[in-house]
Design an enzyme around this catalytic site. Sequence first.
Site, PDB file in Angstrom:
ATOM      1  N   HIS A 133      -4.719   1.415   7.447  1.00  0.00           N
ATOM      2  CA  HIS A 133      -3.368   1.992   7.482  1.00  0.00           C
ATOM      3  C   HIS A 133      -3.243   3.100   6.432  1.00  0.00           C
ATOM      4  O   HIS A 133      -2.718   4.184   6.720  1.00  0.00           O
ATOM      5  CB  HIS A 133      -2.367   0.854   7.237  1.00  0.00           C
ATOM      6  CG  HIS A 133      -0.929   1.262   7.182  1.00  0.00           C
ATOM      7  ND1 HIS A 133       0.024   0.757   8.053  1.00  0.00           N
ATOM      8  CD2 HIS A 133      -0.258   2.107   6.348  1.00  0.00           C
ATOM      9  CE1 HIS A 133       1.212   1.294   7.758  1.00  0.00           C
ATOM     10  NE2 HIS A 133       1.070   2.102   6.718  1.00  0.00           N
ATOM     11  N   GLN A 142       2.889  10.038   1.140  1.00  0.00           N
ATOM     12  CA  GLN A 142       4.189   9.373   1.244  1.00  0.00           C
ATOM     13  C   GLN A 142       5.108   9.708   0.071  1.00  0.00           C
ATOM     14  O   GLN A 142       6.314   9.457   0.137  1.00  0.00           O
ATOM     15  CB  GLN A 142       4.013   7.848   1.310  1.00  0.00           C
ATOM     16  CG  GLN A 142       3.353   7.384   2.594  1.00  0.00           C
ATOM     17  CD  GLN A 142       3.235   5.875   2.614  1.00  0.00           C
ATOM     18  OE1 GLN A 142       2.295   5.315   2.080  1.00  0.00           O
ATOM     19  NE2 GLN A 142       4.220   5.194   3.189  1.00  0.00           N
ATOM     20  N   LEU A 174       6.387   1.884   4.397  1.00  0.00           N
ATOM     21  CA  LEU A 174       7.513   2.295   3.551  1.00  0.00           C
ATOM     22  C   LEU A 174       8.128   3.602   4.034  1.00  0.00           C
ATOM     23  O   LEU A 174       9.277   3.898   3.711  1.00  0.00           O
ATOM     24  CB  LEU A 174       7.071   2.415   2.090  1.00  0.00           C
ATOM     25  CG  LEU A 174       6.585   1.101   1.448  1.00  0.00           C
ATOM     26  CD1 LEU A 174       6.053   1.346   0.052  1.00  0.00           C
ATOM     27  CD2 LEU A 174       7.702   0.067   1.438  1.00  0.00           C
ATOM     28  N   GLY A 202       0.838  -1.192   0.000  1.00  0.00           N
ATOM     29  CA  GLY A 202       0.000   0.000   0.000  1.00  0.00           C
ATOM     30  C   GLY A 202       0.874   1.243   0.000  1.00  0.00           C
ATOM     31  O   GLY A 202       1.996   1.210   0.516  1.00  0.00           O
TER      32      GLY A 202
HETATM   33 NI    NI Z   1       2.375   3.224   5.507  1.00  0.00          NI
END
Ligand code: NI
Length: 181
Positions: free
Chosen positions: A141, A57, A100, A52
Amino acid sequence: MSTVTLAPLKILTVPDPVLRTRARPVAAEHEATLRALVPRMFAAMYAAPGIGLAAPQVGVGLRVAVVDLMAEDKPDPIVLINPEILATSEDRETREEGCLSLPGQYADVTRPARVRIRFHDQQGARRELSAEGLLAACLQHEIDHLDGVLFVDHLSTLKRNMLLRRLAKELRQKHSDRPGR
Ligand code: NI
């Protein structure tokens, strides 16, 4: 079809402030941005590899996330645009999570075991999805990311601080590594 080769998206790591910023809803004016962004997000996620990835991000403050559990090694990509949680189960489940943006860090996180969400797909169609197991945890998440929430926020302060300190130390060591030393 564009044949332009774009540089891979860089995945931001803690403590980048973008990860802590609430993302804005996607609107019609973002259509071209999304068309360019979503394939690159999938590419970055598969390359990492991860299951994901949320737009903050990669430094984009829009409510978009991509998910692919690759169950039985078969691609099953899901694009979540403006996802919302409609309902969560009373019963909870604990499973190990990583992110990540916190490379190499894992911890047990307890969340509702089942979740029902609503979102738009990339064609703009309104969709609903009920999930359990790994997918339920992954959806929660990723939606957390859109609100500036990281999985470590579900841990006790002690565990969270230990994990963040370990990450900071590992990132410092990585940056001070020089080839040939
Ligand atoms: Ni994450």
